[in-house]
Scaffold this motif. Structure first.
Motif, mmCIF file in Angstrom:
data_model
loop_
_atom_site.group_PDB
_atom_site.id
_atom_site.type_symbol
_atom_site.label_atom_id
_atom_site.label_comp_id
_atom_site.label_asym_id
_atom_site.label_seq_id
_atom_site.Cartn_x
_atom_site.Cartn_y
_atom_site.Cartn_z
ATOM 1 N N GLY A 103 28.009 18.761 3.443
ATOM 2 C CA GLY A 103 27.398 17.753 4.192
ATOM 3 C C GLY A 103 25.705 18.012 3.904
ATOM 4 N N SER A 104 25.353 19.056 3.731
ATOM 5 C CA SER A 104 23.974 19.450 3.452
ATOM 6 C C SER A 104 23.432 18.968 2.298
ATOM 7 N N LEU A 105 24.380 19.222 1.286
ATOM 8 C CA LEU A 105 24.178 19.014 0.004
ATOM 9 C C LEU A 105 23.997 17.327 -0.319
ATOM 10 N N ILE A 106 24.968 16.693 0.248
ATOM 11 C CA ILE A 106 24.954 15.328 0.149
ATOM 12 C C ILE A 106 23.520 14.689 0.905
ATOM 13 N N LEU A 111 18.039 21.278 -1.487
ATOM 14 C CA LEU A 111 18.813 21.510 -2.683
ATOM 15 C C LEU A 111 19.156 22.732 -3.377
ATOM 16 N N ASP A 112 18.084 23.285 -3.536
ATOM 17 C CA ASP A 112 18.168 24.919 -4.148
ATOM 18 C C ASP A 112 18.751 25.708 -3.219
ATOM 19 N N ALA A 113 18.477 25.732 -1.975
ATOM 20 C CA ALA A 113 18.972 26.698 -1.116
ATOM 21 C C ALA A 113 20.672 26.311 -0.853
ATOM 22 N N VAL A 114 20.961 25.206 -0.799
ATOM 23 C CA VAL A 114 22.264 25.023 -0.550
ATOM 24 C C VAL A 114 22.939 25.207 -1.796
ATOM 25 N N SER A 115 22.620 24.905 -2.854
ATOM 26 C CA SER A 115 23.220 25.407 -4.337
ATOM 27 C C SER A 115 23.454 26.931 -4.155
ATOM 28 N N GLN A 121 20.677 15.553 -1.379
ATOM 29 C CA GLN A 121 20.658 14.929 -2.697
ATOM 30 C C GLN A 121 20.070 13.439 -2.220
ATOM 31 N N ARG A 122 20.490 12.721 -1.323
ATOM 32 C CA ARG A 122 20.220 11.345 -0.850
ATOM 33 C C ARG A 122 18.659 11.379 -0.374
ATOM 34 N N GLY A 123 18.313 12.317 0.387
ATOM 35 C CA GLY A 123 17.082 12.256 0.705
ATOM 36 C C GLY A 123 16.092 12.354 -0.519
ATOM 37 N N TYR A 124 16.449 13.239 -1.580
ATOM 38 C CA TYR A 124 15.640 13.216 -2.857
ATOM 39 C C TYR A 124 15.652 11.995 -3.400
ATOM 40 N N GLN A 125 16.884 11.163 -3.575
ATOM 41 C CA GLN A 125 16.838 10.038 -4.377
ATOM 42 C C GLN A 125 16.077 9.030 -3.887
ATOM 43 N N VAL A 126 16.100 8.844 -2.490
ATOM 44 C CA VAL A 126 15.357 7.882 -1.651
ATOM 45 C C VAL A 126 13.660 8.114 -2.000
#
Length: 131
Positions: free
Chosen positions: A98-101, A20-24, A104-109
């Motif tokens: 797409g990578s951000l989504i 997430l940090d890298a994509v941001s 984010q989903r991986g983090y939430q799971v």
């Protein structure tokens, strides 16, 4: 067993946070112009690998994008060279979104796994106390 789940999910949280940090960072710098004498902003891509003990995932490194970027003709830009060109990073916004989504989903799971394992552990403690 529950502690294993928390530990494994914790490694997933770390990897997805780094992603997430890298994509941001990539998204924030997608329109960063530089002079043609300088390198373009180099996108960051997180490389992950399975742990040696197969109990989790770890950041193996950060791969950097192309420093060449793309040359754009913008003669009115303050950084334009004598030919009117500036250098931008070669970042595909669709790919990054797409990578951000995914990140984010991986983090939430992984966060949900930690929560469920913690709840199970607390329930087991309550059963052990006879309540």
């Amino acid at each position: 067993m529950m502690f294993d789940a928390i530990g494994i999910a914790g490694t997933g949280l770390t990897v997805h946070r780094k992603w997430l940090d890298a994509v941001s960072d990539n998204l924030a710098n997608a329109n960063t112009a530089r002079s043609t004498d300088d390198e373009a902003f180099r996108a960051q891509y997180v490389l992950a690998r399975a742990g040696d003990d197969a109990n989790g995932v770890y950041v193996a490194g950060i791969e950097r994008g192309d420093a060449e970027g793309r040359i754009v003709h913008e003669p009115d830009h303050p950084l334009a060279d004598a030919d009117g060109n500036v250098r931008y990073p070669d970042i595909d916004l669709s790919e990054q979104m797409g990578s951000l989504i995914l990140a984010q989903r991986g983090y939430q799971v992984n966060a949900a796994v930690v929560d469920r394992a913690r709840e199970s552990y607390q329930a087991a403690l309550q059963i052990g106390r006879g309540q």
